[in-house]
Design an enzyme around this catalytic site. Structure first.
Site, PDB file in Angstrom:
ATOM      1  N   ASP A 140      -7.107  -5.584   3.817  1.00  0.00           N
ATOM      2  CA  ASP A 140      -6.203  -4.586   4.372  1.00  0.00           C
ATOM      3  C   ASP A 140      -7.073  -3.440   4.873  1.00  0.00           C
ATOM      4  O   ASP A 140      -7.553  -2.615   4.094  1.00  0.00           O
ATOM      5  CB  ASP A 140      -5.207  -4.125   3.310  1.00  0.00           C
ATOM      6  CG  ASP A 140      -4.224  -3.094   3.855  1.00  0.00           C
ATOM      7  OD1 ASP A 140      -4.420  -2.634   4.998  1.00  0.00           O
ATOM      8  OD2 ASP A 140      -3.269  -2.753   3.135  1.00  0.00           O
ATOM      9  N   TYR A 151      -2.814   0.233  -2.263  1.00  0.00           N
ATOM     10  CA  TYR A 151      -1.510   0.357  -1.606  1.00  0.00           C
ATOM     11  C   TYR A 151      -1.552  -0.442  -0.324  1.00  0.00           C
ATOM     12  O   TYR A 151      -2.522  -0.368   0.437  1.00  0.00           O
ATOM     13  CB  TYR A 151      -1.219   1.831  -1.292  1.00  0.00           C
ATOM     14  CG  TYR A 151       0.081   2.057  -0.527  1.00  0.00           C
ATOM     15  CD1 TYR A 151       1.317   1.822  -1.141  1.00  0.00           C
ATOM     16  CD2 TYR A 151       0.063   2.500   0.789  1.00  0.00           C
ATOM     17  CE1 TYR A 151       2.498   2.040  -0.446  1.00  0.00           C
ATOM     18  CE2 TYR A 151       1.250   2.722   1.494  1.00  0.00           C
ATOM     19  CZ  TYR A 151       2.460   2.487   0.870  1.00  0.00           C
ATOM     20  OH  TYR A 151       3.634   2.695   1.561  1.00  0.00           O
ATOM     21  N   LYS A 192      -2.827   2.879  11.321  1.00  0.00           N
ATOM     22  CA  LYS A 192      -3.486   4.186  11.397  1.00  0.00           C
ATOM     23  C   LYS A 192      -4.378   4.339  12.647  1.00  0.00           C
ATOM     24  O   LYS A 192      -3.822   4.455  13.734  1.00  0.00           O
ATOM     25  CB  LYS A 192      -4.197   4.477  10.071  1.00  0.00           C
ATOM     26  CG  LYS A 192      -3.153   4.459   8.924  1.00  0.00           C
ATOM     27  CD  LYS A 192      -3.566   5.069   7.621  1.00  0.00           C
ATOM     28  CE  LYS A 192      -2.337   5.215   6.719  1.00  0.00           C
ATOM     29  NZ  LYS A 192      -2.294   4.376   5.556  1.00  0.00           N
TER      30      LYS A 192
HETATM   31  C1  LIG Z   1      -1.085   3.465   5.079  1.00  0.00           C
HETATM   32  C2  LIG Z   1      -1.385   2.116   4.548  1.00  0.00           C
HETATM   33  C3  LIG Z   1      -0.501   1.034   4.704  1.00  0.00           C
HETATM   34  C4  LIG Z   1       0.883   1.210   5.260  1.00  0.00           C
HETATM   35  O1  LIG Z   1       0.871   1.632   6.575  1.00  0.00           O
HETATM   36  P1  LIG Z   1       2.199   2.354   7.173  1.00  0.00           P
HETATM   37  O2  LIG Z   1       1.885   2.509   8.614  1.00  0.00           O
HETATM   38  O3  LIG Z   1       2.344   3.624   6.420  1.00  0.00           O
HETATM   39  O4  LIG Z   1       3.331   1.425   6.937  1.00  0.00           O
HETATM   40  C5  LIG Z   1      -0.917  -0.213   4.314  1.00  0.00           C
HETATM   41  N1  LIG Z   1      -2.137  -0.398   3.774  1.00  0.00           N
HETATM   42  C6  LIG Z   1      -3.001   0.611   3.595  1.00  0.00           C
HETATM   43  C7  LIG Z   1      -4.350   0.326   3.035  1.00  0.00           C
HETATM   44  C8  LIG Z   1      -2.650   1.905   3.957  1.00  0.00           C
HETATM   45  O5  LIG Z   1      -3.487   2.911   3.731  1.00  0.00           O
END
Ligand SMILES: *Cc1c(COP(=O)(O)O)cnc(C)c1O
Length: 433
Positions: free
Chosen positions: A240, A145, A268
């Site tokens: 990511d 994701y 995060k």
């Molecule tokens: C949470 C997450 C996102 C998206 O971040 P948001 O702040 O919720 O938009 C993107 N990539 C990864 C790996 C994530 O866990």
């Protein structure tokens, strides 16, 4: 049964005002059943719901709260900074401080740009990769994701077609057609795609450790193969690290694997609970961004002093003695892993506990832990729903989805972990008997 009358009432009101009563879908408890629990406060590793029930929290706002809820230095920095103005839309000292911390912690980041969410960070990094390479196609892996930008809400196509189909209404199939989706852990599929279309690919994006569909730990050889193939074909490799950044050690998953991605994205932990995302990488790439270069990206609240201050205090706290902080997270994670495992062995239940550092996942199925999304058995979600409920009733808050991981914070301690393991034993007995 735990009384949750106030949560229920708030949820009723919320459903009239907001779709499913929530502002982010998985919060709605759709896959575990029951009503969402409204929280009123957090302190350390605990949260308190609207009815005053207390839980040990393993959601930790889905990862950001690595120091625990309401960590005093973070709260103080936010309050003090806010008193001097919430946002200027002009450069401020706090941006420089956070950028300095991030760039000096991660060797492959020569420059960063701050945004307000992980989604925005990934979306912008993809645009930058396309702008810098002059290519359109991106490659992602199923089960990873990367936020909800159009080009990433794509599932694997059927049969042999690797090009994706939208996984959300509202995403034009023509957008999804620019995204190839491959299974994780499959060298041959990736090599084949690169051989066929390597020169069309702008970027390959992968989570540092895929942690949004269970915890799918990849073989280092697979990760290195991605790096080699990207370099060979002139595609950029994007890590990511929205979950893994500053959670798996001071410099994230890439350094853990000994890989230098071209770009990396953050969110995060980097905001310590405030809305912050970041993307960064090689200077020559980052200098393609407006106003220096042709790739446009902007944000009214980007780099606002309050969010930057929360992130900076969080990172400073972690990095002041990074060795000790991450060793402590590792120790707590290991205690939880082995505690849960010991319970499962004793009860003769064949689930696995998968862990990297302070990220854990319960794979509620027999056999080896899955390494790709396709190997997660959908039936495990039903078992998880029962476990989730049984744990809530024993004062433990797990994420409301079988595909989500548990986060341990520095506010958890050995006694809390022990309490969690005892509740787990009791819960597993209750749902398997
Ligand atoms: C949470 C997450 C996102 C998206 O971040 P948001 O702040 O919720 O938009 C993107 N990539 C990864 C790996 C994530 O866990």
């Amino acid at each position: 049964m735990t009384d949750r009358a106030k949560s229920r009432k708030l949820y009723g009101q919320a459903c009239e005002l907001m779709p499913a009563g929530v502002n982010s879908p998985v919060r709605a408890f759709g896959s575990v059943g029951g009503d969402p629990i409204f929280l009123q406060r957090g302190l350390g590793c605990h949260v308190l719901d609207a009815d005053g029930n207390q839980y040990i929290d393993y959601v930790c706002s889905w990862g950001p709260l690595i120091l625990g809820h309401a960590y005093p230095d973070v709260v103080e920095a936010v309050a003090t900074t806010a008193a001097g103005g919430l946002s200027f839309g002009a450069p401020c000292r706090q941006e420089v401080e956070l950028a300095e911390l991030v760039v000096s912690a991660v060797p492959h980041l020569e420059m960063v740009r701050f945004v307000s969410s992980g989604t925005e960070a990934v979306m912008s990094a993809i645009r930058l990769a396309r702008g810098a390479t002059g290519r359109d196609t991106i490659v992602k892996f199923s089960g990873c994701y990367h936020g909800h930008a159009d080009h990433l809400l794509v599932s694997a196509g059927s049969g042999l077609a690797t090009f994706g189909t939208p996984s959300s209404a509202g995403v034009p199939p023509s957008f999804a057609g620019h995204t190839a989706v491959l299974p994780l852990d499959d060298d041959q599929a990736f090599l084949k795609l690169m051989e066929d279309r390597g020169n069309e690919i702008a970027a390959v994006i992968i989570e540092g450790v895929p942690a949004n569909a269970g915890l799918l730990i990849q073989r280092p050889e697979f990760m290195h193969m991605l790096r080699d193939e990207c370099s060979r074909h002139g595609a950029l490799l994007i890590f990511d690290e929205v979950i893994t950044g500053f959670r798996l050690g001071a410099n994230g998953a890439a350094v853990h694997y000994g890989i230098e991605p071209d770009l990396a994205t953050y969110g995060k932990v980097i905001g310590g609970g405030m809305p912050v995302g970041a993307y960064g990488g090689r200077r020559d790439l980052m200098e393609q961004l407006a106003p220096l270069g042709p790739v446009y990206q902007a944000g009214t609240l980007s780099g606002n002093p309050v969010a930057m201050a929360a992130g900076a205090v969080t990172l400073r706290t972690l990095l002041a003695d990074a060795g000790a902080a991450y060793a402590e997270l590792e120790k707590l994670g290991a205690q939880l892993e082995w505690g849960l495992r010991e319970v499962l062995t004793r009860l003769g239940v064949n689930w696995s506990v998968v862990r990297v550092g302070s990220i854990l996942w319960l794979a509620l199925q027999d056999g080896d832990p899955p390494r790709k999304y396709e190997d997660i058995r959908p039936e495990s979600a039903e078992t998880y729903a029962a476990l989730h409920r049984a744990m809530l009733d024993r004062g433990i808050m797990l994420a409301p989805s079988a595909y989500e991981v548990m986060f341990v914070s520095l506010a958890h301690d050995p006694g809390i972990i022990e309490e969690t393991v005892e509740a787990f034993e009791d819960a597993v007995k209750a749902i398997t008997s």
